[in-house]
Design a protein around this motif. Sequence first.
Motif: not given
Length: 305
Positions: A266-274
Amino acid sequence: MSQTVFVFGITGTQGGAVARRLLLQHYSVQAIVRDPNSLAAQSIASLGAKLFPGHYDDEECLKNGINGCSAIFLNLSPDFTDKDHELRLAKTILAIAKAAGVKHAVYTSGMAANEPQRLKYWDPNGLAAKVLLPKLAIEREVRNAGFDKWTILRPGFFITNFFLPKVEMFYPGLVETNRFATALTTDTKLPAVDPEDIAKFAVAAFLEPDRFNTKEIDIASELIGIGKIMEILSSASGRDIKVAYLSQEDIDARKATNSQIGIQLATRDIAQFVDMDQLKTWGIPLGTFERFLEREKELVRKTYP
């Protein structure tokens, strides 16, 4: 007139950082602690925080602790044994705070909690869901609680989890083997966050409530790959710490018995939120992993002797 803030989780990573910064700004701070004699409790009490012995499930204790406060910093931990406990507790806290005359609430949630379905590997039945879905519900409660001012903060990937006391929970075997086996990829950019940066935003919200009112802010100190994190950690600790990127076959084999695999997916693309450029427009200086290690040399030594 000095304001009083009730800080949840005051002996923990986020709450402790917020309380220390509030005390430096001459705010009064109140909190509930299970063990007033613990080192963490004594440390924050020595700085001027007023501590009440007890626990959050005791409503009378909550009422006594929040009484006289004008604001709260709400920070709750997931409960993996009772999926509804975190939300029930938040509802109770918010009701007590409103009845006590609290005007301002700052809630620290989690990155992606507002729209977890945007994550490519989102699993509504996985461990990430058990962490994020209660926070999604609590965010709604904070918005609708009737406070004059409220702010929601959503921190990203906690760099403190690589260190005591959390490292064995999140990354078992890392300290012993110097190898980090992960479902993250070489392309993954982690929204790494120093808890001091969360505290900076929280305290700024208390200092400038109008500016931060109704704002929902995703917080990262920097975007950084896991390989770079291990490289920097190696340099700081004097160890040769490497990343072992798991193959899809390994991931499939481990998912059933290792809940952290789902979190990492789930963390693989969490950077999309910031949006780091937008985040910087708040004018709050952000840290880095390297600066965290420089500041926490003793913690590095204790964790990676």
